[in-house]
Design an enzyme around this catalytic site. Structure first.
Site, PDB file in Angstrom:
ATOM      1  CE  LYS A  22      -3.990  54.112 -34.898  1.00 49.14           C
ATOM      2  NZ  LYS A  22      -2.683  54.432 -34.296  1.00 49.14           N
ATOM      3  CG  ASN A  23      -1.026  50.698 -34.873  1.00 50.73           C
ATOM      4  OD1 ASN A  23      -1.329  51.881 -35.016  1.00 50.73           O
ATOM      5  ND2 ASN A  23      -1.235  50.030 -33.740  1.00 50.73           N
ATOM      6  CB  CYS A 116       0.729  59.681 -25.114  1.00 54.84           C
ATOM      7  SG  CYS A 116      -0.378  58.365 -25.513  1.00 54.84           S
ATOM      8  NE  ARG A 121       2.376  55.544 -26.463  1.00 56.45           N
ATOM      9  CZ  ARG A 121       1.463  55.326 -27.396  1.00 56.45           C
ATOM     10  NH1 ARG A 121       0.347  56.011 -27.406  1.00 56.45           N
ATOM     11  NH2 ARG A 121       1.657  54.417 -28.331  1.00 56.45           N
ATOM     12  N   PRO A 122       7.851  57.154 -23.150  1.00 54.81           N
ATOM     13  CG  PRO A 122       9.164  55.802 -21.786  1.00 54.81           C
ATOM     14  CD  PRO A 122       7.750  56.190 -22.058  1.00 54.81           C
ATOM     15  CB  ILE A 123      11.170  58.239 -27.714  1.00 54.94           C
ATOM     16  CG1 ILE A 123      11.748  59.602 -27.321  1.00 54.94           C
ATOM     17  CG2 ILE A 123       9.717  58.376 -28.132  1.00 54.94           C
ATOM     18  CD1 ILE A 123      11.879  60.550 -28.513  1.00 54.94           C
ATOM     19  CG  LEU A 125      13.344  51.244 -25.127  1.00 53.46           C
ATOM     20  CD1 LEU A 125      12.292  50.153 -25.153  1.00 53.46           C
ATOM     21  CD2 LEU A 125      14.607  50.731 -24.448  1.00 53.46           C
ATOM     22  CG  ASP A 305      -3.666  49.339 -29.538  1.00 55.83           C
ATOM     23  OD1 ASP A 305      -3.349  49.993 -28.534  1.00 55.83           O
ATOM     24  OD2 ASP A 305      -3.040  49.397 -30.611  1.00 55.83           O
ATOM     25  NE  ARG A 397      -4.593  59.597 -32.859  1.00 60.96           N
ATOM     26  CZ  ARG A 397      -4.221  58.687 -31.960  1.00 60.96           C
ATOM     27  NH1 ARG A 397      -4.752  58.679 -30.759  1.00 60.96           N
ATOM     28  NH2 ARG A 397      -3.301  57.801 -32.226  1.00 60.96           N
TER      29      ARG A 397
HETATM   30  C1  UD1 Z   1       2.424  50.773 -30.732  1.00 64.81           C
HETATM   31  C2  UD1 Z   1       1.075  50.998 -31.355  1.00 64.81           C
HETATM   32  C3  UD1 Z   1       0.012  51.216 -30.274  1.00 64.81           C
HETATM   33  C4  UD1 Z   1       0.037  50.067 -29.278  1.00 64.81           C
HETATM   34  C5  UD1 Z   1       1.444  49.827 -28.752  1.00 64.81           C
HETATM   35  C6  UD1 Z   1       1.552  48.583 -27.893  1.00 64.81           C
HETATM   36  C7  UD1 Z   1       1.613  52.049 -33.464  1.00 64.81           C
HETATM   37  C8  UD1 Z   1       1.542  53.269 -34.306  1.00 64.81           C
HETATM   38  N1  UD1 Z   1       1.146  52.159 -32.217  1.00 64.81           N
HETATM   39  O1  UD1 Z   1       2.753  51.939 -30.008  1.00 64.81           O
HETATM   40  O2  UD1 Z   1      -1.258  51.295 -30.915  1.00 64.81           O
HETATM   41  O3  UD1 Z   1      -0.818  50.378 -28.206  1.00 64.81           O
HETATM   42  O4  UD1 Z   1       2.354  49.635 -29.861  1.00 64.81           O
HETATM   43  O5  UD1 Z   1       1.129  47.467 -28.565  1.00 64.81           O
HETATM   44  O6  UD1 Z   1       2.026  51.009 -33.907  1.00 64.81           O
HETATM   45  N2  UD1 Z   1       8.568  52.099 -24.112  1.00 64.81           N
HETATM   46  C9  UD1 Z   1       9.627  52.615 -23.400  1.00 64.81           C
HETATM   47  N3  UD1 Z   1      10.601  53.277 -24.073  1.00 64.81           N
HETATM   48  C10 UD1 Z   1      10.565  53.441 -25.438  1.00 64.81           C
HETATM   49  C11 UD1 Z   1       9.489  52.902 -26.145  1.00 64.81           C
HETATM   50  C12 UD1 Z   1       8.487  52.228 -25.446  1.00 64.81           C
HETATM   51  O7  UD1 Z   1       9.688  52.490 -22.176  1.00 64.81           O
HETATM   52  O8  UD1 Z   1      11.492  54.051 -25.983  1.00 64.81           O
HETATM   53  C13 UD1 Z   1       7.487  51.379 -23.395  1.00 64.81           C
HETATM   54  C14 UD1 Z   1       6.146  52.126 -23.496  1.00 64.81           C
HETATM   55  O9  UD1 Z   1       6.032  53.141 -22.521  1.00 64.81           O
HETATM   56  C15 UD1 Z   1       5.153  51.017 -23.322  1.00 64.81           C
HETATM   57  C16 UD1 Z   1       5.839  49.810 -23.944  1.00 64.81           C
HETATM   58  O10 UD1 Z   1       7.223  50.148 -24.031  1.00 64.81           O
HETATM   59  O11 UD1 Z   1       4.951  50.766 -21.962  1.00 64.81           O
HETATM   60  C17 UD1 Z   1       5.332  49.440 -25.317  1.00 64.81           C
HETATM   61  O12 UD1 Z   1       5.348  50.565 -26.153  1.00 64.81           O
HETATM   62  P1  UD1 Z   1       5.603  50.457 -27.722  1.00 64.81           P
HETATM   63  O13 UD1 Z   1       5.555  49.036 -28.141  1.00 64.81           O
HETATM   64  O14 UD1 Z   1       6.797  51.247 -28.066  1.00 64.81           O
HETATM   65  O15 UD1 Z   1       4.320  51.200 -28.293  1.00 64.81           O
HETATM   66  P2  UD1 Z   1       4.259  52.178 -29.515  1.00 64.81           P
HETATM   67  O16 UD1 Z   1       5.188  51.758 -30.590  1.00 64.81           O
HETATM   68  O17 UD1 Z   1       4.330  53.575 -29.033  1.00 64.81           O
END
Ligand code: UD1
Length: 418
Positions: A22-23, A116, A121-123, A125, A305, A397
């Site tokens: 999926k990922n 979520c 789950r901030p964006i 970055l 996961d 999902r």
């Molecule tokens: C992806 C996976 C998800 C997995 C996760 C961690 C997909 C579709 N999903 O999610 O299944 O659980 O990796 O292995 O591939 N963070 C920030 N700011 C940001 C982005 C992330 O602080 O802008 C933090 C998150 O809150 C979290 C950490 O970074 O604590 C890791 O998140 P991230 O690797 O971004 O996970 P996803 O890409 O959302």
């Protein structure tokens, strides 16, 4: 309401081909936007999150159709750069379209991705990486309005190796002039798979799997065919299931090197595991022992996961196992449901201390999230009596046929209307 009904106590035996990851599939579907041509994702799993991606692609003007097990995406007709709120909220991964749409159209307009169940789950970055490439992003009233004004290759340093931010940066960098270097990139196998797909589309990109990914902006994209890697988390789920129930199962279609932390944990618990190219075999007597503390961390560490399903495997183990969840704040919501079945787990912040119990009892439990939901099914497989798992849309999902796969391996499990 559809629920999964499972009667515990059957060992699992046989062979299973694991679905595509999926990922990997989700960012690759977003990447299809870049090329303005036809891409075929072979053996694309039938998942709710894939449906959500297809709905976004169609909204953008792409043609998406199933051809047997493949999914064909023709992005030649792409004519929009906005994604409505209802589509953005269907899944968290919708945010990966941001980089791809910006690269293709020079602008993008979308709302924040779905809230979520794992906690905040901030964006930040993602947005900071795109700004480094020259995007202007206005955030207002829950919307993001982005304009590229011509993206330029740059050096992006991620403060955390975020999977999604790495993918978004890679996709946007494909449409930037010049070279982009992404430092402290995530090293997950799905990033390497995205790189493989982008290369087939004509992008010069290298370094995936290491902490530095280098992308050259591309002018001549072309369509391609791609088969994604096997789903290591689905594989971890099936391995944990057999470990818990006892039995002998061989999984095909998954790279055992992507699962080494999980197989190490299950071996420590007393399972016999052998692996060769494309195969993993697990034999278990069904009576496991507690293992060394499990700390979740970015790849190549133990995947967050897989935390819930490995926890489920150990519910009846002898001894104690400590879990430390370092990735997400709220990733123990399955614990309260497992406790209804008799599990002995104590929670303290990001630490969970599991003491094995001799038996679990079937109960009605509710999925709280995708992997937590799978963990409840695994608990049901080893519980006395019948377990009914509700809210199974979470499971759909990410698993194309969890119930059918487990039934084919000998579990007494089915989906019923209640
Ligand atoms: C992806 C996976 C998800 C997995 C996760 C961690 C997909 C579709 N999903 O999610 O299944 O659980 O990796 O292995 O591939 N963070 C920030 N700011 C940001 C982005 C992330 O602080 O802008 C933090 C998150 O809150 C979290 C950490 O970074 O604590 C890791 O998140 P991230 O690797 O971004 O996970 P996803 O890409 O959302």
């Amino acid at each position: 309401m559809k629920v999964i009904a499972v009667e515990g106590g059957r060992p699992l035996r046989g062979e299973l081909t694991v679905q595509s990851a999926k990922n990997s599939v989700l960012p690759i579907l977003a990447a299809c936007v870049l090329c303005g041509d036809v891409c075929v994702i072979e053996n694309c799993p039938r998942l709710e999150d894939v449906e959500a991606s297809a709905a976004i692609l169609r909204h953008l003007g792409c043609r998406v159709r199933r051809v047997g097990e493949d999914l064909e995406v023709d992005s030649s007709g792409l004519c929009r750069w906005d994604i409505p709120d209802d589509l953005m909220r269907r899944m968290r991964s919708s945010v990966i379209f941001l980089g791809a749409v910006l690269a293709r159209c020079g602008r993008a307009e979308l709302s924040y991705p779905g809230g979520c169940e794992l906690g905040p789950r901030p964006i930040d970055l993602h947005l900071s990486a795109l700004r480094t490439l020259g995007a202007r992003i206005d955030e207002c009233g829950g919307m993001m309005r982005c304009r590229s004004g011509g993206l330029r290759g740059a050096e992006i340093v991620l403060s955390l190796p975020s999977v999604g931010a790495t993918e978004n940066a890679m996709l946007a960098a494909c449409g930037a002039a010049g070279v982009t270097v992404i430092s402290n990139a995530a090293r997950e196998p799905e990033i390497t798979d995205l790189q493989a797909f982008l290369r087939k589309m004509g992008v010069n990109v290298r370094g995936a799997g290491t902490s530095t990914v280098i992308v050259e902006g591309c002018r001549n994209f072309h369509g391609c065919r791609h088969r994604c890697i096997g789903d290591r988390i689905a594989a971890a789920t099936y391995l944990s299931a057999v470990a818990a129930t006892g039995g002998d199962v061989t999984l095909k279609g998954v790279d055992y090197r992507h699962l080494s932390t999980v197989t190490t944990a299950l071996s420590q618990a007393g399972c016999r595991i052998s692996s060769a190219a494309g195969h993993i075999r697990l034999q278990s007597g069904g009576q496991l022992r507690g293992i060394c503390p499990v700390h979740t961390s970015p790849h190549p560490g133990f995947p967050t996961d897989a935390q819930a399903v490995v926890m489920a495997a150990l519910l009846r183990s002898s001894g104690t196992t400590v879990f430390v969840e370092n990735m997400f704040q709220n990733r123990y919501r399955h614990v309260a449901e497992l406790q209804r079945m008799g599990a002995n787990i104590r929670l303290e912040g990001r630490v969970a201390v599991l003491c094995g119990v001799p038996r679990l009892c079937g109960a009605t439990v509710r999925c709280t999230d995708l992997r937590g939901g799978a963990a409840l099914v695994l608990a049901g497989l080893q519980a006395d009596g019948i377990t009914q798992v509700e809210e199974i849309h979470h499971i759909k999902r990410g698993y194309s046929d969890l119930t059918g796969d487990l039934a084919r391996l000998g579990a007494e499990i089915r989906e019923i209307d209640r």
